[in-house]
Structures are given as structure tokens and as C-alpha cells.
Design an enzyme around this catalytic site. Structure first.
Site, PDB file in Angstrom:
ATOM      1  N   PRO A  11      46.114  34.380  31.994  1.00  0.00           N
ATOM      2  CA  PRO A  11      44.711  34.795  32.066  1.00  0.00           C
ATOM      3  C   PRO A  11      44.324  35.568  33.331  1.00  0.00           C
ATOM      4  CG  PRO A  11      44.924  32.415  32.336  1.00  0.00           C
ATOM      5  CD  PRO A  11      46.261  32.920  31.896  1.00  0.00           C
ATOM      6  N   ASN A  12      43.467  36.523  33.107  1.00  0.00           N
ATOM      7  CA  ASN A  12      42.850  37.349  34.153  1.00  0.00           C
ATOM      8  C   ASN A  12      43.764  38.432  34.726  1.00  0.00           C
ATOM      9  OD1 ASN A  12      40.273  35.923  34.166  1.00  0.00           O
ATOM     10  ND2 ASN A  12      41.388  34.232  35.109  1.00  0.00           N
ATOM     11  N   ARG A  19      40.393  42.999  40.140  1.00  0.00           N
ATOM     12  CA  ARG A  19      40.275  41.567  40.433  1.00  0.00           C
ATOM     13  C   ARG A  19      40.732  41.254  41.862  1.00  0.00           C
ATOM     14  NH1 ARG A  19      44.429  36.895  38.324  1.00  0.00           N
ATOM     15  NH2 ARG A  19      43.196  35.162  39.078  1.00  0.00           N
ATOM     16  N   TYR A  24      45.281  40.309  45.190  1.00  0.00           N
ATOM     17  CA  TYR A  24      46.242  40.764  44.173  1.00  0.00           C
ATOM     18  C   TYR A  24      46.604  42.243  44.274  1.00  0.00           C
ATOM     19  CZ  TYR A  24      45.140  36.224  42.195  1.00  0.00           C
ATOM     20  OH  TYR A  24      44.974  34.872  42.028  1.00  0.00           O
ATOM     21  N   ASN A  75      54.268  34.939  34.413  1.00  0.00           N
ATOM     22  CA  ASN A  75      53.235  34.612  35.396  1.00  0.00           C
ATOM     23  C   ASN A  75      52.154  33.858  34.613  1.00  0.00           C
ATOM     24  OD1 ASN A  75      51.176  34.410  37.206  1.00  0.00           O
ATOM     25  ND2 ASN A  75      51.275  36.543  37.914  1.00  0.00           N
ATOM     26  N   ALA A  78      46.442  30.980  36.189  1.00  0.00           N
ATOM     27  CA  ALA A  78      45.831  29.671  36.475  1.00  0.00           C
ATOM     28  C   ALA A  78      46.425  28.546  35.626  1.00  0.00           C
ATOM     29  CB  ALA A  78      44.320  29.745  36.274  1.00  0.00           C
ATOM     30  N   GLU A  99      59.610  31.990  36.864  1.00  0.00           N
ATOM     31  CA  GLU A  99      58.160  31.919  37.108  1.00  0.00           C
ATOM     32  C   GLU A  99      57.834  32.890  38.232  1.00  0.00           C
ATOM     33  OE1 GLU A  99      56.901  27.921  38.094  1.00  0.00           O
ATOM     34  OE2 GLU A  99      55.036  28.652  39.002  1.00  0.00           O
ATOM     35  N   HIS A 101      54.697  34.937  40.613  1.00  0.00           N
ATOM     36  CA  HIS A 101      53.304  35.038  41.059  1.00  0.00           C
ATOM     37  C   HIS A 101      53.179  36.233  41.989  1.00  0.00           C
ATOM     38  CE1 HIS A 101      52.347  31.162  39.334  1.00  0.00           C
ATOM     39  NE2 HIS A 101      53.487  30.729  39.836  1.00  0.00           N
ATOM     40  N   ARG A 108      47.725  29.174  49.483  1.00  0.00           N
ATOM     41  CA  ARG A 108      46.313  29.336  49.131  1.00  0.00           C
ATOM     42  C   ARG A 108      45.630  27.963  48.962  1.00  0.00           C
ATOM     43  NH1 ARG A 108      45.966  33.400  44.340  1.00  0.00           N
ATOM     44  NH2 ARG A 108      43.758  33.294  44.899  1.00  0.00           N
TER      45      ARG A 108
HETATM   46  C1  DQA Z   1      48.684  33.886  40.252  1.00  0.00           C
HETATM   47  C2  DQA Z   1      48.296  32.731  41.170  1.00  0.00           C
HETATM   48  C3  DQA Z   1      47.437  31.727  40.418  1.00  0.00           C
HETATM   49  O1  DQA Z   1      47.061  30.664  41.276  1.00  0.00           O
HETATM   50  C4  DQA Z   1      46.172  32.405  39.921  1.00  0.00           C
HETATM   51  O2  DQA Z   1      45.403  31.493  39.161  1.00  0.00           O
HETATM   52  C5  DQA Z   1      46.430  33.656  39.168  1.00  0.00           C
HETATM   53  C6  DQA Z   1      47.477  34.551  39.616  1.00  0.00           C
HETATM   54  C7  DQA Z   1      49.450  34.997  41.011  1.00  0.00           C
HETATM   55  O3  DQA Z   1      50.056  35.817  40.348  1.00  0.00           O
HETATM   56  O4  DQA Z   1      49.408  35.036  42.244  1.00  0.00           O
HETATM   57  O5  DQA Z   1      45.700  33.988  38.235  1.00  0.00           O
HETATM   58  O6  DQA Z   1      49.550  33.391  39.235  1.00  0.00           O
END
Ligand code: DQA
Length: 148
Positions: A11-12, A19, A24, A75, A78, A99, A101, A108
Site C-alpha cells: 500500500p501507498n 509521498r 522515500y 515491499n 505498512a 523483503e 524497503h 524510524r
Molecule cells: C516501507 C517502510 C514501511 O514502514 C512503510 O509503511 C512503507 C514503506 C519502505 O519501503 O521504506 O509504506 O516499506
């Protein structure tokens, strides 16, 4: 031999570029998929890149990866921190799961320090921006070569 790999974004991540650019970066989601496709081509992968804001859709994609014996780079965004349903789906995978990120969640807020996905992951790459995905492809390529 061409290896297939499924890249799943949670998501997002479709909002990359606009964003929280301080966290990011300014690269858009389509620029991210372009960079992944380019690296995949260079390494000889056939890549399928997907993004969803919907937990059930991501679970279906993980079932597809398990049934098709596909390695996954994911990825979970959240969902990383609380989706036991995604964690359970990851536990069914038979091929490597990396995995990734963009940011370094460990540096964080407290709620980002825990990943429910990591126990099923072959490895985790975090904190290198878009390069996290490119490093994951590189790592996967070496892993698959060492198994061949
Ligand atoms: C994320 C880190 C997560 O904590 C966050 O909720 C994201 C992006 C990252 O790529 O840094 O949406 O996965």
C-alpha cells in the site's frame, strides 16, 4: 535459462514521487518499475511487477507465487508491521523471498521496527532507496546461480 520473478509492492507505494519525498525520494512509481525492469533485463530475469493497496489481492498473488514456484521480491509497505495474513501467505512460499524497503524502518518510528514478514524471508534489504530493489535482484540472481 530465463528465471521468472514476481515483484510485489504494498500500500501507498503507487504514490511514490509525491509521498513524503524526504523519506522515500522523488522517483515516481512508474520510474521505479522502469528501473526494476531495466535491471531485470540486464540480469536475464523475466519480471512481473505488481502493486496493490489491498491486502487480499497481495495474498492472492503470494498464493500464485507459491503455486507457480516463483521467487518473490516484496515491499509489503505498512503490512510489513502487522499483517499476519500476509505473513502466513509468505510462509507457504517454496522459492526465495526477499523483503525490501526503500527507507530503513529500523531507524524510524518504533512501530516500524518489527516485521512479521522477515521470519519467512531469505533476506532483507532496506534503506537504499530504489537501489534496495536492484540489490534484491542482484542477490536473487546470485542465489539462483549458486543453486543451479
Ligand atoms: C516501507 C517502510 C514501511 O514502514 C512503510 O509503511 C512503507 C514503506 C519502505 O519501503 O521504506 O509504506 O516499506
Amino acid at each position: 535459462m530465463v528465471h521468472r520473478v514476481l515483484v510485489i509492492n504494498g500500500p501507498n507505494l503507487n504514490r511514490l514521487g509525491s509521498r513524503e519525498p524526504d523519506v522515500y525520494g522523488t522517483l515516481s512509481y512508474s520510474e521505479l518499475t522502469g528501473a526494476i525492469s531495466e535491471k531485470a533485463l540486464e540480469l536475464g530475469f523475466e519480471v512481473d511487477i505488481r502493486q496493490s493497496n489491498n491486502e487480499s489481492e497481495i495474498i492472492d498473488w503470494l498464493h500464485f507465487a507459491a503455486d507457480s514456484q516463483l521467487p518473490v521480491i516484496m515491499n509489503p509497505a505498512a503490512f510489513t508491521h502487522y499483517s499476519y495474513a500476509i505473513a502466513d501467505a509468505c510462509a507457504m512460499l517454496g522459492e526465495p523471498l526477499i523483503e525490501v524497503h526503500i527507507s530503513n524502518p529500523g531507524a524510524r518510528e518504533e512501530f516500524r521496527h518489527h516485521s512479521v514478514v522477515t521470519p519467512s524471508a531469505t533476506g532483507v534489504i532496506a534503506g537504499f532507496g530504489v537501489d534496495s530493489y536492484l540489490l534484491a535482484l542482484q542477490a536473487l540472481s546470485r542465489l539462483l546461480l549458486s543453486k543451479a
